[in-house]
Design a protein around this motif. Structure first.
Motif, short mmCIF file in Angstrom:
data_model
loop_
_atom_site.label_atom_id
_atom_site.label_comp_id
_atom_site.label_asym_id
_atom_site.label_seq_id
_atom_site.Cartn_x
_atom_site.Cartn_y
_atom_site.Cartn_z
N ILE A 85 8.68 0.14 -1.54
CA ILE A 85 8.05 -1.05 -2.12
C ILE A 85 7.64 -0.73 -3.55
O ILE A 85 6.95 0.26 -3.80
CB ILE A 85 6.83 -1.50 -1.31
CG1 ILE A 85 7.25 -1.91 0.10
CG2 ILE A 85 6.13 -2.68 -1.99
CD1 ILE A 85 6.08 -2.26 1.01
N ARG A 86 8.07 -1.57 -4.47
CA ARG A 86 7.69 -1.41 -5.89
C ARG A 86 6.70 -2.51 -6.26
O ARG A 86 6.95 -3.69 -6.04
CB ARG A 86 8.92 -1.50 -6.79
CG ARG A 86 8.59 -1.42 -8.28
CD ARG A 86 9.84 -1.36 -9.13
NE ARG A 86 10.65 -2.56 -8.99
CZ ARG A 86 11.94 -2.64 -9.31
NH1 ARG A 86 12.57 -1.57 -9.77
NH2 ARG A 86 12.61 -3.77 -9.17
N PHE A 136 4.55 2.76 -6.36
CA PHE A 136 5.46 2.66 -5.22
C PHE A 136 4.76 3.08 -3.94
O PHE A 136 3.83 3.89 -3.96
CB PHE A 136 6.69 3.55 -5.45
CG PHE A 136 7.43 3.22 -6.71
CD1 PHE A 136 8.45 2.29 -6.71
CD2 PHE A 136 7.11 3.84 -7.92
CE1 PHE A 136 9.14 1.97 -7.87
CE2 PHE A 136 7.79 3.55 -9.08
CZ PHE A 136 8.81 2.61 -9.06
N ILE A 137 5.25 2.54 -2.81
CA ILE A 137 4.71 2.91 -1.51
C ILE A 137 5.86 2.98 -0.50
O ILE A 137 6.72 2.09 -0.45
CB ILE A 137 3.63 1.91 -1.04
CG1 ILE A 137 3.12 2.29 0.35
CG2 ILE A 137 4.12 0.49 -1.08
CD1 ILE A 137 1.94 1.45 0.81
N LYS A 150 0.87 5.17 5.72
CA LYS A 150 -0.25 4.73 6.56
C LYS A 150 -0.96 3.56 5.90
O LYS A 150 -1.27 3.58 4.70
CB LYS A 150 -1.22 5.89 6.77
CG LYS A 150 -2.37 5.56 7.71
CD LYS A 150 -3.28 6.77 7.90
CE LYS A 150 -4.44 6.42 8.82
NZ LYS A 150 -5.35 7.58 9.00
N LEU A 151 -1.23 2.53 6.67
CA LEU A 151 -1.86 1.31 6.15
C LEU A 151 -3.28 1.17 6.71
O LEU A 151 -3.58 1.72 7.77
CB LEU A 151 -1.01 0.10 6.53
CG LEU A 151 0.42 0.09 6.00
CD1 LEU A 151 1.15 -1.15 6.49
CD2 LEU A 151 0.45 0.17 4.48
N PRO A 152 -4.16 0.41 6.04
CA PRO A 152 -3.91 -0.32 4.78
C PRO A 152 -3.84 0.63 3.59
O PRO A 152 -4.42 1.73 3.62
CB PRO A 152 -5.12 -1.24 4.69
CG PRO A 152 -6.21 -0.50 5.40
CD PRO A 152 -5.54 0.21 6.54
N PHE A 153 -3.14 0.17 2.55
CA PHE A 153 -2.97 0.98 1.34
C PHE A 153 -3.15 0.07 0.13
O PHE A 153 -2.52 -0.99 0.04
CB PHE A 153 -1.60 1.64 1.30
CG PHE A 153 -1.42 2.56 0.13
CD1 PHE A 153 -1.95 3.84 0.15
CD2 PHE A 153 -0.74 2.14 -1.00
CE1 PHE A 153 -1.79 4.70 -0.93
CE2 PHE A 153 -0.57 2.99 -2.09
CZ PHE A 153 -1.11 4.27 -2.06
N ILE A 192 -1.73 -3.69 0.73
CA ILE A 192 -0.80 -3.95 1.83
C ILE A 192 -1.48 -3.52 3.12
O ILE A 192 -1.89 -2.37 3.27
CB ILE A 192 0.52 -3.17 1.62
CG1 ILE A 192 1.16 -3.58 0.29
CG2 ILE A 192 1.48 -3.41 2.79
CD1 ILE A 192 2.34 -2.73 -0.11
N ASP A 193 -1.62 -4.47 4.07
CA ASP A 193 -2.37 -4.15 5.28
C ASP A 193 -1.54 -4.25 6.55
O ASP A 193 -2.03 -3.92 7.65
CB ASP A 193 -3.62 -5.02 5.40
CG ASP A 193 -3.32 -6.50 5.26
OD1 ASP A 193 -2.21 -6.93 5.63
OD2 ASP A 193 -4.20 -7.23 4.75
#
Length: 446
Positions: free
Chosen positions: A423-424, A320-321, A326-329, A342-343
């Motif tokens: 987000i899953r 999960f996020i 903080k991105l990117p991740f 995810i950017d």
């Protein structure tokens, strides 16, 4: 072989028969009730929605006009195993190795008679007939239970279709013998819990006699050091009309949802279908998780060698996020080269839009349709407090940014505060569909 896109197109065109859907719901409801009564849950690795879809697809195939017409052209008397596509029963019948029975149980005016049974190596089959129903349909269904619904037996309750034959209905059962030992003579408890719409409890203790079989000791292993797992082929059981591969798989004790899958071919490379794969013993010993399993081929093999290609389908937990992370991740699998990075993410007027790339663009042999479906259904925004509950995704749109690089953009509509959502990423969907390949094994059959 039908490609993923063709599967999806065929799936969209399926008309689900309502009576079959009712029966699927019935067996699901019955199993749920049984679980409530039992304190120990059944050990089973299942993707629930996929299982329901498989049940519906199976029923649809049984009820399709082409299938029904083909069945109607086959007289059942003397041709039961052909009518129900049982190659083992058909072979044993031609060899005169099927045992006739005349055991009957009657309830609510409905009589069920066990007519024939066989027990070949590790596979059991039976034919039964039903009289006294009010139905005039060409096919009806029954729900049966074996071994008193033993929680340690996978699929101990099943639905079976019956074909009308004059004033009666004929049904067929086939299942792998679920115990570790293969006794020469034994019985298996069988109970029918419903016939058509009539519920009841028609009980039998069906006698079975093991046909002569040959056991070939194998003692071959393959190891994957990275996974810290080993697959050992113990033996091959050659029945009169079937062949069974017995194996032992050991995993780290924390990886109890990994499972082995075998593909088979003969020495010339011709594929051999493994029709049934089931575990007969699962548990932890000496700090390892151990599975003893059987893979069953519904024919007797006589070639000098059997080539096995083992795969391991790895279990991968959801990750999960936060929408404010903080991105990117990058979310990555610990044991396979699967990832979602995810950017970019924006929240504006009740809409969340985020861009991401799957597997850094690596397809691992799967086509683009597969990844488009994965992006739509397995990278989703869910309510934080319900993140472990699977249901249809929230309203959203998934766009392709760069097909060759597996880059996508998803836009979701949310209600309320963005802190309530997360987000899953279900990388387990990739692990289940893209198994890890182990070294090929050459297995002697003599």
């Amino acid at each position: 072989m039908m490609k993923e896109k063709e599967y999806l197109e065929a799936y969209k065109d399926i008309e689900v028969p309502q009576d079959s859907l009712k029966q699927a719901i019935k067996v699901g409801k019955y199993r749920a009730q049984q679980k409530k009564r039992k304190s120990q849950p059944r050990i089973k690795s299942v993707v629930i929605l996929s299982s329901v879809a498989a049940i519906i697809l199976l029923f649809t195939s049984f009820l399709s006009p082409t299938f029904s017409q083909a069945m109607a052209q086959i007289p059942l008397i003397g041709n039961v195993y052909a009518a129900f596509n049982d190659s083992v029963g058909r072979s044993l019948q031609s060899q005169g190795l099927v045992t006739e029975l005349h055991e009957t149980s009657t309830q609510h005016g409905i009589g069920i008679e066990m007519n024939e049974v066989y027990y070949d190596g590790t596979i059991v089959g039976a034919v039964f007939s039903v009289t006294g129903t009010d139905s005039r349909e060409e096919q009806i269904q029954a729900l049966y239970e074996i071994f008193d619904g033993d929680e340690n037996i996978s699929e101990s309750q099943e639905l079976v279709h019956m074909k009308k034959d004059g004033e009666r209905y004929i049904g067929h059962i086939q299942f792998p013998y679920p115990q570790k030992e293969l006794p020469k003579e034994t019985t298996f408890p069988l109970a029918f819990l419903s016939v058509g719409e009539q519920e009841g409890n028609w009980k039998f203790d069906v006698p079975i006699k093991q046909l002569p079989y040959e056991t070939v000791k194998v003692n071959k292993s393959v190891t994957d050091e990275k996974l810290d797992m080993q697959l050992h082929i113990d033996s091959v059981i050659k029945g009169k009309a079937s062949t069974t591969i017995e194996y032992t798989a050991t995993f780290p004790k924390d990886e109890q949802h990994d499972f082995v899958e075998l593909n088979a071919s003969d020495y010339s490379g011709k594929p051999i279908e493994i029709s049934i794969d089931h575990s007969i013993q699962r548990g932890v010993a000496d700090g390892r998780f151990i599975v003893k399993g059987r893979s069953i081929i519904l024919e007797r093999l006589n070639e000098d060698d059997l080539i096995l290609q083992p795969f391991v389908r790895l279990s991968t937990p959801d990750q999960f996020i936060s929408l404010k992370h903080k991105l990117p991740f990058k979310i990555a699998s610990k044991r396979q080269a699967f990832s979602v990075e995810i950017d970019k993410l924006e929240v504006h007027k009740g809409k969340v839009t985020f861009d991401y790339q799957i597997n850094q663009g690596e397809t691992f042999g799967r086509d683009f349709t597969f990844y488009k479906d994965f992006a739509k259904n397995d990278i989703t925004i869910v309510e934080k407090e319900r993140k472990d509950i699977y249901k249809a995704p929230m309203k959203h749109k998934t766009e392709v940014i760069d097909q060759g690089a597996l880059r996508f953009r998803s836009t979701y509509e949310i209600k309320g505060d963005e802190d309530d959502y997360i987000i899953r990423v279900n990388l387990g969907s990739l692990s289940a569909n893209i198994p890890l390949q182990l070294d090929e094994m050459k297995i002697p059959l003599k």
